[in-house]
Design a protein around this motif. Structure first.
Motif, short mmCIF file in Angstrom:
data_model
loop_
_atom_site.label_atom_id
_atom_site.label_comp_id
_atom_site.label_asym_id
_atom_site.label_seq_id
_atom_site.Cartn_x
_atom_site.Cartn_y
_atom_site.Cartn_z
N LEU A 374 0.84 -1.20 0.00
CA LEU A 374 0.00 0.00 0.00
C LEU A 374 0.88 1.25 0.00
O LEU A 374 1.71 1.43 0.89
CB LEU A 374 -0.92 0.00 1.23
N LYS A 375 0.68 2.09 -0.99
CA LYS A 375 1.54 3.28 -1.14
C LYS A 375 0.79 4.54 -0.70
O LYS A 375 -0.43 4.66 -0.90
CB LYS A 375 2.00 3.39 -2.59
N ASN A 377 -1.28 7.09 1.25
CA ASN A 377 -2.36 6.92 2.22
C ASN A 377 -3.42 5.93 1.76
O ASN A 377 -4.52 5.88 2.32
CB ASN A 377 -3.02 8.28 2.49
N THR A 378 -3.10 5.12 0.76
CA THR A 378 -4.06 4.16 0.23
C THR A 378 -4.48 3.17 1.30
O THR A 378 -3.63 2.51 1.93
CB THR A 378 -3.45 3.39 -0.98
N SER A 380 -5.31 3.46 4.26
CA SER A 380 -4.53 3.66 5.48
C SER A 380 -5.27 3.18 6.74
O SER A 380 -4.64 2.75 7.72
CB SER A 380 -4.16 5.14 5.63
N THR A 381 -6.61 3.26 6.72
CA THR A 381 -7.36 2.84 7.91
C THR A 381 -7.37 1.33 8.09
O THR A 381 -7.64 0.83 9.18
CB THR A 381 -8.81 3.35 7.83
N LYS A 382 -7.07 0.59 7.02
CA LYS A 382 -7.06 -0.87 7.10
C LYS A 382 -5.64 -1.44 7.08
O LYS A 382 -5.46 -2.65 7.26
CB LYS A 382 -7.85 -1.46 5.92
N ALA A 383 -4.67 -0.59 6.88
CA ALA A 383 -3.29 -1.06 6.69
C ALA A 383 -2.71 -1.65 7.97
O ALA A 383 -3.06 -1.25 9.09
CB ALA A 383 -2.42 0.08 6.19
N GLN A 384 -1.83 -2.60 7.78
CA GLN A 384 -1.06 -3.16 8.88
C GLN A 384 0.40 -3.21 8.47
O GLN A 384 0.72 -3.25 7.28
CB GLN A 384 -1.57 -4.56 9.24
N LYS A 385 1.27 -3.19 9.44
CA LYS A 385 2.70 -3.18 9.14
C LYS A 385 3.18 -4.58 8.81
O LYS A 385 2.95 -5.54 9.55
CB LYS A 385 3.49 -2.62 10.32
N ASN A 395 3.45 -1.09 4.35
CA ASN A 395 2.05 -1.24 4.73
C ASN A 395 1.36 -2.24 3.80
O ASN A 395 1.53 -2.19 2.57
CB ASN A 395 1.32 0.11 4.65
N ASN A 416 -0.82 2.87 -6.86
CA ASN A 416 -1.12 2.97 -5.42
C ASN A 416 -1.10 1.62 -4.71
O ASN A 416 -1.02 1.57 -3.49
CB ASN A 416 -2.50 3.62 -5.23
#
Length: 427
Positions: A374-375, A377-378, A380-385, A395, A416
């Motif tokens: 994920l690049k 803020n794509t 971003s609310t669901k992203a995990q490290k 992400n 993205n």
């Protein structure tokens, strides 16, 4: 009097069943088939009576029997192992025929400490376990050949060691012995016609999914699968090449063990799906079906273009494929397709009623795993490290099936949503 005769006849059948003798009564055998969990189980459990029951099989039952045991004159061990392979799901197959996992049993120690730590993270180990202790526990629990569970480790072992032709030859030798396989033996035209009629449900299901993924008609996808099978094995389920490719679509170790979830290489459905998924991948990167065919055969997307290498075996394969597809371009009937390729057709309705064990998986079940990168803020609310094996972070949404990432790329754009193979990711 009629009641007495009926009772006597039923007692006769019951005694035959109880004694498990090689009966010469058609009703006895058909009764045993009806009472078996599957026809494969019947063939396996009555191996010693195959000469007795064969003449009492229906046409559809004979077609299945002859197709699996092609060519004939197998010894009893090979006979039983073929039906065990037809019965086994993917996990059970590798536990039963452990030599197909000989690559990992030889090279598992080449998995690095870092990779092994990542494997434990992926599997959710409560605490760190030493590698030696882990493999010892696996062996003790009978899980050393649970290839689905060990999939990440098998992939990493292969990254470090690459192709091992000695192990490949060992797999071929053992398969020849255990399954009565004649190396390099493909089916004849009768075998091929029986094969595609018998496994029509499998072809139909995979063709439907493949057609949707490629944006072509279901009959074109069907013809693609049918032609590739014809070129690869002529419908010999237990075909094996000198270089270690197995089954009706001639899957190598890379395909049946590491290209997505490991699959029984003699599973017709699993083999067709692995083939179809390769075409879906090439389509996703903008390649034509024709380019995909030669890539499946040779590994090159550009070989044989513009008529080059006309005497090369891969290019002859490609040219045969193009000729068959061109000459069948107006055909929409499976009987016609079968007769064109083999001169025969066995699409009998009775084949549909056989109580076969079937692989119910679809394309997504066997897809390779990957990670979406994920690049910006794509999502971003669901992203995990997530972490690369080399230590860098990115992400993601966790490990995903490849088609799920294709959908994200179509929705948010490839700029993205990047993609990285699971073998390059720790978690």
């Amino acid at each position: 009097m009629k009641k007495l005769k009926k009772t006597i006849f039923l007692l006769f059948i019951l005694s035959e069943l109880t004694l498990a003798t090689c009966s010469n009564n058609k009703m006895v055998w058909q009764n045993r088939i009806a009472n078996s969990n599957s026809i494969e189980e019947f063939f396996l459990n009555n191996a010693s009576c195959q000469k007795s029951f064969y003449k009492y099989l229906t046409t559809a039952q004979k077609i299945y029997f002859d197709t699996v045991l092609y060519p004939k004159n197998l010894d009893i061990r090979a006979y039983k192992n073929r039906w065990r392979a037809m019965l086994a799901d993917d996990r059970a197959f590798f536990k039963e025929f452990t030599f197909f996992n000989n690559y990992f049993t030889k090279y598992h120690t080449s998995v690095t400490k870092r990779e092994f730590s990542c494997f434990q993270r992926q599997k959710g180990f409560a605490s760190s376990v030493p590698q030696n202790s882990f493999y010892h526990e696996l062996a003790k629990r009978g899980m050393l050949h649970d290839v689905s569970y060990l999939y990440p480790l098998i992939r990493w072992a292969y990254v470090h060691n690459g192709i091992d032709m000695q192990l490949s030859r060992e797999r071929v030798r053992k398969a020849e012995s255990l399954f009565g396989i004649k190396k390099g033996k493909v089916g004849d035209r009768t075998q091929y016609a029986r094969f595609i009629a018998l496994f029509d449900d499998e072809y139909e299901a995979v063709a439907q999914e493949l057609a949707t993924a490629l944006g072509v008609s279901p009959i074109k996808a069907y013809k693609l699968l049918a032609v590739i099978t014809f070129l690869e094995s002529r419908g010999n389920i237990f075909a094996v090449s000198t270089t270690g490719a197995f089954g009706p679509t001639q899957l190598t170790l890379h395909y049946y063990m590491m290209y997505g979830e490991p699959n029984n290489p003699f599973s017709v459905k699993g083999s067709l799906i692995k083939l179809a998924n390769k075409f879906v991948h090439y389509h996703s990167i903008g390649k034509s079906i024709d380019s995909s065919v030669i890539a499946y055969k040779s590994g090159s997307l550009s070989k044989c273009e513009n008529g080059g290498y006309s005497n090369d075996v891969d290019c002859r394969y490609y040219n045969d494929y193009k000729r068959y597809m061109n000459e069948m371009r107006f055909m929409t009937n499976k009987d016609d397709i079968s007769r064109y390729l083999s001169g025969k057709s066995y699409f009998y309705k009775s084949l549909k009623s056989l109580k076969r064990v079937k692989n119910l998986k679809g394309l997504k079940d066997y897809e390779p795993y990957q990670y979406a990168v994920l690049k910006g803020n794509t999502l971003s609310t669901k992203a995990q490290k997530s972490q690369y094996l080399n230590g860098g972070y990115f992400n993601s949404l966790g490990r995903m099936k490849r088609s799920e990432i294709y959908k994200l790329q179509n929705q948010y754009g490839r700029r993205n949503i990047g993609v990285v193979s699971d073998k390059k990711v720790c978690y």
